[in-house]
Design an enzyme around this catalytic site. Structure first.
Site, PDB file in Angstrom:
ATOM      1  CE  LYS A  92      -4.214  -1.785   2.149  1.00 15.88           C
ATOM      2  NZ  LYS A  92      -5.200  -1.645   3.231  1.00 15.88           N
ATOM      3  CB  ALA A 134      -2.550   3.993  15.862  1.00 21.49           C
TER       4      ALA A 134
END
Ligand code: NDP
Length: 285
Positions: free
Chosen positions: A73, A133
């Site tokens: 990604k 997170a």
């Protein structure tokens, strides 16, 4: 439907993990079939060492676009020509779209989540508590902030990762973000509007896992969302329902990120129902 594999402009796919771990293939192909779209979505196992060559191949073959999963990604950004707004803020791309002769990186994870959330509540002006997170949390945090959430509390086990996301949200969006270290059972304050699990807790096969969360602090006026698509009915979703909360499961996010990707590639807005049904079949939901 005739086999259209020889119809190169209509190829899409993913540079991802092995096919068995990629339900997106089944979901997207179900939508293509349902709408009689003569398109294909092909899963290919591509690691960082071959990512540049794979993107060059997609370019050469005129693919309309592709998804990227971890660990591609972030790496993919150096191989494409530009980024959409939220992908640029998030710093990660899960969906690449051909626009003319350019490949543009988008992040549809957060957009998929937002579409699901917007069906229940407008995050504008709302107070959000998000557990996690990592990549999913970054994507969701940026989108809810860009959609006008005023206050976002990031609760995470690792302080360093949590603080990095808080800094990103404070620096690049108008939301006020704060970090709380996650140790022990977290109790939600009154006045929290939306609670989000963006960790991997509860993902198959660890389906009995529970967030360290004081369930009594959940109140009926809260919306509780979980990113876990498999199984969709996590312990968090079940607990939130018993407290009278409105809930959002991770299938909605997965389906909506698929709808957004297909819209980018084909220009067609597909029916999420057939995609959700296919995922439910796969996940035995
Ligand atoms: P990452 O590995 O980037 O982040 C994982 C997060 O979960 C981190 O914040 C990590 O905390 C936290 N975490 C993991 N285990 C624990 C634990 N036992 N206790 C406390 N915190 C924990 O993963 P992603 O963000 O990419 O993915 C997270 C989940 O989101 C996955 O399960 C994935 O399936 C799901 N997802 C769903 C999508 C959908 O469409 N429904 C789309 C994308 C992702 P720490 O920083 O302390 O390690």
């Amino acid at each position: 439907m005739p086999d259209q594999l020889n119809f190169l402009p209509n190829l899409t796919g993913s540079f991802a993990k092995p096919a068995a771990e990629n339900p997106t293939v089944e979901m997207v192909e179900a939508a293509y079939r349902h709408h009689d779209l003569h398109w294909r979505y092909i899963n290919t196992e591509v690691g960082p060492e071959n990512l540049g060559a794979a993107v060059a191949g997609a370019r050469a073959m005129n693919w309309a676009g592709f998804n990227c999963s971890l660990p591609n990604k972030v790496e993919v950004i150096q191989h494409i020509d530009g980024l959409g707004e939220s992908a640029s803020v998030i710093g990660a791309v899960n969906c690449v779209v051909r626009q003319g002769d350019q490949l543009i990186g988008e992040n549809t994870d957060g957009k998929g989540f937002m579409k699901s959330l917007a069906e229940i509540v407008d995050p504008s002006g709302k107070r959000i508590v998000m557990f996690g997170a990592g990549g999913a949390a970054r994507a969701i945090g940026v989108e809810v902030a860009l959609a006008g959430a005023t206050h976002i509390t990031i609760v995470n086990r690792s302080e360093e990762r949590g603080q990095r996301l808080v800094a990103l949200l404070n620096d690049q969006t108008s939301a006020e973000a704060v970090f709380e270290k996650w140790d022990g059972n977290y109790a939600l304050d009154e006045g929290v509007d939306v609670v989000i699990n963006a960790t991997s807790i509860g993902l198959y096969p660890d389906i009995d896992a529970r967030l360290a969360l004081n369930i009594d602090s959940l109140t009926a006026d809260m919306v509780v969302a979980d990113v876990i698509p498999n199984p969709p009915r996590t312990n968090l979703i079940k607990d939130a329902e018993t407290r009278g909360c409105r809930v959002l499961d991770g299938l909605g996010m997965l389906v909506n990120q698929g709808i957004t990707g297909i819209e980018y590639w084909t220009g067609v807005t597909v029916d999420g129902g057939v995609m959700r049904t296919r995922l439910e079949e796969l996940f035995g939901a």
